[in-house]
Write an enzyme that holds these catalytic residues in place. Structure first.
Site, PDB file in Angstrom:
ATOM      1  N   GLY A 207      49.815  40.873  40.695  1.00  0.00           N
ATOM      2  CA  GLY A 207      50.528  40.618  41.658  1.00  0.00           C
ATOM      3  C   GLY A 207      50.253  38.748  41.114  1.00  0.00           C
ATOM      4  N   CYS A 208      50.986  37.985  41.840  1.00  0.00           N
ATOM      5  CA  CYS A 208      51.161  36.225  41.462  1.00  0.00           C
ATOM      6  C   CYS A 208      49.898  35.554  41.662  1.00  0.00           C
ATOM      7  CB  CYS A 208      52.205  35.857  42.072  1.00  0.00           C
ATOM      8  SG  CYS A 208      52.366  35.310  44.338  1.00  0.00           S
TER       9      CYS A 208
END
Lengths: 352, 352, 352, 352
Positions: free
Chosen positions: A157-158
């Site tokens: 995930g970012c």
């Protein structure tokens, strides 16, 4: 360049922000040919119609398709899944093991390794539990060797990318940490392309606020990988905020130290850790700025030691759509395929 | 309105962001007449020339002057000092005690009560040490009674306003706090009107970063008032960040709790504390947004209890130039002069 | 203030940008009491819940209602209609003449006086053709006397306000104009609050483009009033553009002159025309800026004479939601009710 | 890639926005080696220190120097001058003819071919009048053949690029034009990197205005090239405006036609004209948007025929620092050196 080194890839979910970035990056990649890119919104449109500045590679004009054809699935070497939560596992459930292609899931379905954790953070049962362990967590700087040998990758995930890259050198060392508190600020594209009143220009321009303060889903992923990296469990307080910008994540990590450390010790820790990582740059006591990474695949890291409160402050910045998603995915592909890690990812950015 | 209730005020430093906001607010205040406003940059210009939308009150056209004349100083009831660090004390050193007017120092010279603290945080000796105790710390919601009786006010800094209003109900209660970590995000006007490369549009647009992470000057003021409010000393970690916006401060306060508390207990704490404060609004578990306060004198506060990590997260937002500076100053003036606390301060904001 | 001077008003359509501005302005207006404000989105919510910084007037807490009750319609002195195209006439068709209240239609249904023009520009038949002439075009600076005596007002469109105020002094004079070309740039709120992909933050941030270039609906209104003001028909080229801002219109008007004029002649024309207009300020050769009017009810006008091409360039700026909509509506109400034209409209703006 | 195809280039003025873009582009160009880049502000700093995301090419670390050494001037094949007005001619006056290198002047000193025009628009005498005719006007799409054979190039101004590319197909045709009126809107980087109050973030954020309305310097260049392209003289009204964005120019061109034309005729005109131009894309009646070109070397063009007023509206967009400056310069270099016109210029942009 030897032409037969070329691979064929497919992209599922080409109209989201991440899918679109992938199309752009891969269309300029020396060794890649995009076989298909699916998009419900843009089906049958040329990419160059959807994005007027897109330049097709020679005569091959790429058009979005609605669904991948079986014939296409058989031909490709690798597939990128750019789908919302739950959709990657639904897609894979039907075809798991039927094809030879490698998989990079840019979505969130295969990041958590425990199906209990999955249920806790995503509020539903995982429908491919037995396959969770097939997927390597695709944070290149940490798991490069595993990624090289892996067929299936769960792209991180970012927020976790910005956080784990900032924490890893400290976690790997023997520094005593009493408490980890993380305050992240993200551009709006992190939320994806949703038609909601809260994402209208008038709602976000000149605005800023925290959200999901009681427990953002990425917390589970962060805690899992913190343990994987350092071998020690931590419960972290994580609070994401929304910036009035399209792209970028700025993460401020506050580690309460349990022992005294000097700035020199912190510096050498980070320098050693990242000396062979082309996409992470440690800047010492200089605090990185978001505009220095927007449009690039770089993660910049700086720090500050607040001796009054025994707090090690680590600051890291990435472009959430590149190093935080599509760029990270291509970096993984490069590693998996034996290409130069940097191929197709050396963007200049928009730094003036 | 009884006309002879009117007071005359002077403004020193009318071309800074805060001074200018004061001119605007006071020109619409029912009971105030601006006798003079000084500005080196704008001297001899009409305010309506500098700010085209400014509407003069009837025939009286306000022009900026270079310096206040002695005659003017004798006539006024109250003076606002909107000057950079060190300049307020230099101005006052020459005239201290010579005039009858009350003083609201919107600058930072008289906020710290210990001259040692002053030297530590500002790096220089205070030249009016013996007068530090004359000044009441002008955070209306906390010190209203003292402000009412005081002649001299040290208007609080913009970050401290957002932080102390968020913390005060918790500090005043008997809740055990183990650690306070503060992450603030401010619009650019907080830095004042300086001609530096880093404040150019191209440097700040689409950008975000932390600064002064090793110890911003406001830390001393925050710790001093935390002790004054709750009677207990804390060392706080405070990290300010710069938002790509002109106005507003969003503060995220992370309190590590030493005991269990319920959401209901937190709610009633804040509700009771602020029930008579027209410019603070507690929103419970709803997280406030910056755009809801820009252009207003309001402070909005929300919270979240992260039970996984025993963290009480408090979020507060203000317009740094209003509740964080000029609005707060006028609120203090209203209290000192016996006017309605809200007079001249009920702005609609720009919330669409 | 004599209490029995107070009037009661109703607002239909309180959740649009314009309706909300009206609620804000009128809640601070000395002589107005809001009887009701309707909103489908916000029904049963307090205004202070929807807009956290909104301060109720004393004990009276305003809540949005779904529909106006008959009893309420009987009590009010004036109604503001803030509805999308077609909706005002539908609303009025049912009740026309049944009530004593005055009407200010902030929407677009009653601006065009010819039902043929209406059909041409709006693509549909008008359903209250016979009432079109009942409505006075509510551009205060041009039609003040008519507005004073009128019961029904068609509030002008936002672009036409900026354009007609810029052109009126020239049109009223005997200057020969060969051609009028108008290039307007508007903040996004001008499009209203629509849930479309093109109005998402990611679509508008750092973006700019023209739209409706073949014939924006406001063109009909502009040409009608140009003729009403100057007595001469013109076909104007009008091209609107979208700015990456929430509020404000900047209009550049290019008049090709048919005779030579001096700057002094232009100046005295504008100065005379607007000397009694508190909300229009002529700035001579100084070009106005958008930020000088955002948050205010002002229209600022500047000009430039390009003698090389015989072009008189007129630049005018307004806040589209204030002087271009809600502020203009309240100004009309003030005139209709005999209040001070400026009452409730002297906002400071956000000009630092 | 054959290594000995490589050329060596120098950059004078590497700390301006354009110079910096050149450094970035050329550092990724297959056939170019940067011998030196001068910068007074950054002298002795590595480019990767100034711009943290910059990735050096292998071991070669580029550092800014104060001045080019004579030895370096002898070695290079081409020099780029990125200097403010007057500075290019001063630099060249001393060395004209002494070296073998080709010159691309990205500044404004050699664009006007008549020294009278130069004096009129720049207000001073040209000090190298006799050399003006040595320089080919470097708008690749118009002058490709001349550029190929030329040693000296005057790179066009950013506004003229957007305007001339929009006008050229019409000018080259035999369509009768009665009047040309141009309204351009530019991002702030167009003004260069100047330390002035008007370029501070607080001055430009949420702002918009026209400037130089009486005669921007680029007008002379526009009129000269309009004549060169179409063989006919026009006086054009040109009005530039400043957008609250860092990069990009949106130009609206209004041509009053002297004869009737159909949309199909306009379309085929543009399609034919640009069919071999990789960096210009004609979009027909679709209006281009600024965000589609920011970060790319593309010029997008759309149009609209307003038959009510016989106005052909042409809309063109570019990134002022790329197609409007540094990208255009590299495109010229590619043509002069016999490289692929697109080499080093196929950026993806930031279009999500």
């Amino acid at each position: 360049m030897i032409m037969n080194k070329n691979i064929k890839v497919g992209i599922i979910g080409g109209s989201g922000f991440t899918g679109m970035e992938l199309v752009k990056i891969l269309s300029r990649h020396k060794y890649v040919e995009i076989s298909f890119a699916t998009s419900r919104i843009y089906k049958n449109l040329l990419v160059s119609e959807v994005f007027p500045s897109y330049q097709d590679n020679g005569d091959m004009k790429l058009a979005f398709t609605c669904q991948p054809e079986k014939g296409n699935l058989e031909k490709i070497d690798l597939i990128f899944l750019c789908l919302p939560p739950l959709k990657s596992m639904e897609f894979l459930k039907c075809i798991y093991g039927n094809y030879k292609f490698k998989i990079i899931d840019v979505g969130s379905d295969f990041r958590l390794k425990s199906s209990d954790d999955y249920k806790y953070w995503y509020g539903t049962e995982h429908i491919l539990k037995e396959k969770l362990s097939d997927f390597v967590y695709g944070l290149t700087e940490i798991n490069k060797d595993k990624i090289k040998k892996s067929k299936y990758i769960a792209n991180p995930g970012c927020y976790p990318v910005s956080i784990l890259l900032g924490l890893a050198p400290v976690l790997k060392s023997n520094i005593k940490i009493k408490d980890i508190n993380i305050d992240s600020k993200s551009g709006v594209s992190g939320a994806g392309r949703k038609l909601k009143d809260e994402y209208l220009f008038g709602s976000l321009n000149n605005n800023f606020y925290a959200y999901s303060a009681e427990g953002h889903r990425h917390t589970g992923e962060i805690e899992q990988e913190i343990e994987n990296i350092g071998g020690k469990k931590y419960r972290v307080s994580f609070t994401p905020h929304l910036l009035p910008m399209t792209r970028g994540i700025f993460t401020s990590i506050y580690c309460k130290l349990g022992e005294e450390k000097t700035e020199e010790q912190i510096c050498s820790l980070f320098e050693n850790f990242y000396k062979c990582s082309p996409f992470v740059k440690f800047m010492g006591k200089r605090i990185p700025q978001l505009k220095d990474v927007v449009g690039t695949n770089m993660c910049l890291i700086g720090f500050c030691l607040d001796v009054r409160t025994d707090t090690l402050k680590i600051f890291s910045v990435i472009d959430n759509l590149l190093k935080g998603a599509a760029g990270q995915a291509v970096q993984n592909m490069n590693i998996m395929m034996g290409f130069d890690e940097k191929e197709g990812l050396q963007f200049n950015g928009i730094f003036s």
